[in-house]
Design a protein around this motif. Structure first.
Motif, PDB file in Angstrom:
ATOM      1  N   LYS A 101       0.838  -1.202   0.000  1.00 20.00           N
ATOM      2  CA  LYS A 101       0.000   0.000   0.000  1.00 20.00           C
ATOM      3  C   LYS A 101       0.873   1.253   0.000  1.00 20.00           C
ATOM      4  N   ILE A 102       1.954   1.226   0.785  1.00 15.09           N
ATOM      5  CA  ILE A 102       2.850   2.377   0.854  1.00 15.09           C
ATOM      6  C   ILE A 102       3.592   2.562  -0.469  1.00 15.09           C
ATOM      7  N   VAL A 103       4.130   1.455  -1.003  1.00  9.77           N
ATOM      8  CA  VAL A 103       4.917   1.542  -2.232  1.00  9.77           C
ATOM      9  C   VAL A 103       4.059   1.976  -3.418  1.00  9.77           C
ATOM     10  N   ASN A 104       2.848   1.443  -3.499  1.00 12.38           N
ATOM     11  CA  ASN A 104       1.997   1.741  -4.648  1.00 12.38           C
ATOM     12  C   ASN A 104       1.336   3.112  -4.589  1.00 12.38           C
ATOM     13  N   PHE A 105       0.990   3.574  -3.382  1.00 17.27           N
ATOM     14  CA  PHE A 105       0.231   4.814  -3.266  1.00 17.27           C
ATOM     15  C   PHE A 105       0.969   5.928  -2.529  1.00 17.27           C
ATOM     16  N   GLY A 106       2.156   5.641  -2.016  1.00  8.66           N
ATOM     17  CA  GLY A 106       2.932   6.686  -1.350  1.00  8.66           C
ATOM     18  C   GLY A 106       2.463   6.954   0.067  1.00  8.66           C
ATOM     19  N   ARG A 107       2.875   8.114   0.571  1.00  6.03           N
ATOM     20  CA  ARG A 107       2.565   8.457   1.960  1.00  6.03           C
ATOM     21  C   ARG A 107       1.070   8.598   2.180  1.00  6.03           C
ATOM     22  N   MET A 108       0.684   8.438   3.465  1.00 10.09           N
ATOM     23  CA  MET A 108      -0.730   8.517   3.837  1.00 10.09           C
ATOM     24  C   MET A 108      -1.031   9.858   4.488  1.00 10.09           C
ATOM     25  N   ASN A 109      -2.309  10.221   4.496  1.00  9.03           N
ATOM     26  CA  ASN A 109      -2.688  11.387   5.292  1.00  9.03           C
ATOM     27  C   ASN A 109      -2.618  11.000   6.768  1.00  9.03           C
ATOM     28  N   GLU A 110      -2.598  11.993   7.632  1.00  9.70           N
ATOM     29  CA  GLU A 110      -2.338  11.713   9.048  1.00  9.70           C
ATOM     30  C   GLU A 110      -3.438  10.893   9.708  1.00  9.70           C
ATOM     31  N   HIS A 128       3.366  -7.639  24.257  1.00 15.99           N
ATOM     32  CA  HIS A 128       4.416  -7.377  25.240  1.00 15.99           C
ATOM     33  C   HIS A 128       3.930  -7.698  26.652  1.00 15.99           C
ATOM     34  N   SER A 129       2.647  -7.452  26.919  1.00 16.04           N
ATOM     35  CA  SER A 129       2.112  -7.727  28.252  1.00 16.04           C
ATOM     36  C   SER A 129       2.114  -9.224  28.556  1.00 16.04           C
ATOM     37  N   ARG A 130       2.249 -10.036  27.508  1.00 21.27           N
ATOM     38  CA  ARG A 130       2.316 -11.491  27.667  1.00 21.27           C
ATOM     39  C   ARG A 130       3.711 -12.036  27.392  1.00 21.27           C
ATOM     40  N   GLY A 131       4.683 -11.137  27.381  1.00 21.25           N
ATOM     41  CA  GLY A 131       6.077 -11.550  27.248  1.00 21.25           C
ATOM     42  C   GLY A 131       6.486 -11.984  25.858  1.00 21.25           C
ATOM     43  N   VAL A 132       5.753 -11.548  24.839  1.00 18.92           N
ATOM     44  CA  VAL A 132       6.073 -11.926  23.465  1.00 18.92           C
ATOM     45  C   VAL A 132       6.558 -10.693  22.711  1.00 18.92           C
ATOM     46  N   TYR A 133       7.702 -10.812  22.045  1.00 17.86           N
ATOM     47  CA  TYR A 133       8.312  -9.709  21.311  1.00 17.86           C
ATOM     48  C   TYR A 133       8.500 -10.103  19.853  1.00 17.86           C
ATOM     49  N   HIS A 134       8.276  -9.152  18.970  1.00 19.26           N
ATOM     50  CA  HIS A 134       8.325  -9.467  17.546  1.00 19.26           C
ATOM     51  C   HIS A 134       9.751  -9.519  17.019  1.00 19.26           C
ATOM     52  N   ARG A 135      10.525  -8.451  17.237  1.00 22.16           N
ATOM     53  CA  ARG A 135      11.947  -8.338  16.868  1.00 22.16           C
ATOM     54  C   ARG A 135      12.196  -8.107  15.391  1.00 22.16           C
ATOM     55  N   ASP A 136      11.146  -8.065  14.585  1.00 19.34           N
ATOM     56  CA  ASP A 136      11.341  -7.782  13.166  1.00 19.34           C
ATOM     57  C   ASP A 136      10.122  -7.045  12.609  1.00 19.34           C
ATOM     58  N   LEU A 137       9.684  -6.010  13.326  1.00 17.40           N
ATOM     59  CA  LEU A 137       8.524  -5.245  12.873  1.00 17.40           C
ATOM     60  C   LEU A 137       8.904  -4.362  11.683  1.00 17.40           C
ATOM     61  N   LYS A 138       8.141  -4.459  10.618  1.00 16.79           N
ATOM     62  CA  LYS A 138       8.338  -3.671   9.399  1.00 16.79           C
ATOM     63  C   LYS A 138       7.050  -3.789   8.594  1.00 16.79           C
ATOM     64  N   PRO A 139       6.814  -2.901   7.637  1.00 16.06           N
ATOM     65  CA  PRO A 139       5.550  -2.942   6.879  1.00 16.06           C
ATOM     66  C   PRO A 139       5.278  -4.268   6.196  1.00 16.06           C
ATOM     67  N   GLU A 140       6.344  -5.010   5.819  1.00 23.21           N
ATOM     68  CA  GLU A 140       6.149  -6.309   5.179  1.00 23.21           C
ATOM     69  C   GLU A 140       5.505  -7.333   6.115  1.00 23.21           C
ATOM     70  N   ASN A 141       5.640  -7.134   7.427  1.00 28.66           N
ATOM     71  CA  ASN A 141       5.051  -8.046   8.406  1.00 28.66           C
ATOM     72  C   ASN A 141       3.718  -7.535   8.951  1.00 28.66           C
ATOM     73  N   LEU A 142       3.204  -6.471   8.347  1.00 29.27           N
ATOM     74  CA  LEU A 142       1.912  -5.922   8.741  1.00 29.27           C
ATOM     75  C   LEU A 142       0.928  -6.176   7.599  1.00 29.27           C
ATOM     76  N   LEU A 143      -0.060  -7.013   7.857  1.00 29.37           N
ATOM     77  CA  LEU A 143      -1.038  -7.383   6.842  1.00 29.37           C
ATOM     78  C   LEU A 143      -2.327  -6.590   7.038  1.00 29.37           C
ATOM     79  N   LEU A 144      -3.149  -6.559   5.998  1.00 28.14           N
ATOM     80  CA  LEU A 144      -4.439  -5.886   6.064  1.00 28.14           C
ATOM     81  C   LEU A 144      -5.541  -6.894   5.749  1.00 28.14           C
ATOM     82  N   ASP A 145      -6.617  -6.857   6.545  1.00 34.52           N
ATOM     83  CA  ASP A 145      -7.723  -7.760   6.237  1.00 34.52           C
ATOM     84  C   ASP A 145      -8.629  -7.120   5.191  1.00 34.52           C
ATOM     85  N   ASP A 146      -9.726  -7.799   4.832  1.00 31.13           N
ATOM     86  CA  ASP A 146     -10.575  -7.301   3.753  1.00 31.13           C
ATOM     87  C   ASP A 146     -11.330  -6.035   4.122  1.00 31.13           C
ATOM     88  N   ARG A 147     -11.274  -5.641   5.399  1.00 27.30           N
ATOM     89  CA  ARG A 147     -11.901  -4.380   5.828  1.00 27.30           C
ATOM     90  C   ARG A 147     -10.866  -3.286   6.084  1.00 27.30           C
TER      91      ARG A 147
END
Length: 451
Positions: A101-110, A128-147
């Motif tokens: 979404k970022i690559v195809n449409f560029g920056r987002m409004n605020e 984090h409250s359950r002691g789980v850490y991602h360690r590789d957060l980046k837009p490629e690891n953030l998915l979007l559902d159909d909504r």
């Protein structure tokens, strides 16, 4: 569409095409044959887990992931094991990656960027409250559902090579360099929570600016910029957002803003809606231990077929954004990390033609049934370009070929495909753009030339 069986079955799941790959695992589209539910199955090789002494860590993190039921985290349904593999059955998310979404449409409004960032912080805070850490957060690891809601994938499973030492800190440098916190790079140990938060700050900057705050082709210069938080916010970012970004991208983890403080930030709180969900009770964790047992009674059965995998209607639609068939083949081809074409040639002939076209371009070829791995012998901007290829049967006389970047630079992948396509013109029936426009391929003619 053909009703033949898919190429491979694991327990009650029919496996389809590969939809993602990493160092330790690959992810496949699948269907639960008992319920009809579509899922994603992450497949780990047991020998790699054992070799890297990760059994206890993975057991712990998988068990925790089963307990995490959050609207902004991809859900882990169940775990299975065979003699050689571990199968993680995950929620299948249809809206694609935030990266695209970022690559195809560029920056987002605020307002749009803030909504995604709020959902990201909700997910990170909960885990984090359950002691789980991602360690590789980046837009490629953030998915979007159909909504259009954000779903964090691989929480607790992304960086499987991490090890916690006696001081309670993580010590292995990991993740994508541009998103990694300074304390991770200096290799003196770091706290997973503050490191994840830094990555969230980089993501917020990218959402608002449309480009990375820290970027340089020279890796040592890049590390220096990150270590000193050497970046400049563009003029279009509001003062409130700018101030929050600077508090998150504080190179000192001890003074970096915390999540409770972010939740009270004026810019963050605008239109904020806390997540509403109900945590499940009495979650069964027996399958987590069973995965690592050697006894056959705990192993799931695997069945294989040497025919090309069959693409059914749902899988074909799932390749689009959401479930909109009209978007099945995107116009922004130059930014995609995968591409497809159809051919009326036999599957074996397609494989042969791809091999013949790839080798002169400097690519080594590995073949297994109707899959190929193409690897450039020369390193590019992000290492050796690695392309995964698979042939699928759409109908008895029609095949679809998918080429997907497994490693390397996206733009180098696009250049490779352009060069490769010149050698494939005799077998291509329709390309991505032709299928989108629903007209014959003017360059190659309306039919592939098969012997």
């Amino acid at each position: 569409m053909s009703t033949q069986k898919l190429k491979r079955r694991v327990g009650k799941y029919e496996l389809g095409r590969t939809i993602g790959e990493g160092t330790f695992a690959k992810v496949k589209f699948a269907k639960n044959t008992e319920t009809g539910q579509h899922v994603a199955i992450k497949i780990l090789e047991k020998d790699k887990v054992l070799k890297n002494k990760l059994v206890e860590q993975i057991k712990r993190e998988i068990a925790t992931m089963k307990l995490i039921k959050h609207p902004n985290v991809v859900c882990l349904y169940e775990v299975m094991g065979s003699k050689t593999k571990i199968f993680l059955v995950l929620e299948f998310v249809t809206g694609g990656e935030l990266f695209d979404k970022i690559v195809n449409f560029g920056r987002m409004n605020e307002d749009e960027a803030r909504r995604y960032f709020q959902q990201l912080i909700n997910a990170v805070d909960y885990c984090h409250s359950r002691g789980v850490y991602h360690r590789d957060l980046k837009p490629e690891n953030l998915l979007l559902d159909d909504r259009g809601n954000l779903k964090v994938s691989d929480f607790g499973l992304s960086a499987l090579s991490q090890q916690v030492k006696d001081d309670g800190l993580l010590h292995t440098t990991c993740g994508t360099p541009n998103y990694v916190a300074p304390e991770v790079l200096n290799d003196r140990g770091y706290d997973g929570a503050t490191a994840d938060l830094w990555s969230c700050g980089v993501i917020l900057f990218v959402l608002l600016a449309g480009y990375l705050p820290f970027d340089d082709s020279n890796i040592s210069t890049l590390y220096k910029k990150i270590s000193t938080a050497d970046f400049t916010c563009p003029s279009w970012i509001s003062l409130g957002a700018m101030q929050l970004i600077r508090k998150i991208l504080d190179p000192n983890p001890m003074t970096r803003i915390t999540i409770p403080e972010i939740l009270e930030d004026k810019w963050f709180k605008k239109n904020y809606k806390p997540p509403v969900f109900q945590e499940e009770e009495n979650v069964n964790l027996d399958d987590v231990d069973a995965v690592f047992k050697d006894s056959e009674e705990y192993h799931v059965t695997e069945q294989k077929d040497i025919q090309p995998s069959v693409i059914n209607a749902f899988e074909l639609i799932s390749m689009s954004k959401g479930l909109n068939l009209g978007n099945l083949f995107d116009e922004e081809q130059e930014f995609k990390r995968e591409t497809r074409f159809t051919s009326q040639c036999a599957a074996k002939e397609i494989i042969t033609k791809i091999e013949e076209a790839a080798k002169p371009l400097g690519f080594d070829v590995q073949k297994k049934n109707y899959k190929m791995r193409l690897e450039n012998s020369k390193a590019g901007r992000k290492g050796n370009l690695n392309v995964a290829t698979e042939v699928f049967q759409v109908a008895p006389s029609l095949h679809m070929v998918e080429l997907r970047k497994a490693k390397g630079d996206t733009l180098e992948f696009h250049k490779f495909y352009k060069n490769l396509s010149a050698g494939l013109k005799d077998i291509v029936w329709k390309t991505d753009d032709d299928m989108e426009n629903n007209k014959p391929n003017e360059r190659n003619g309306s039919h592939s030339n098969c012997s």
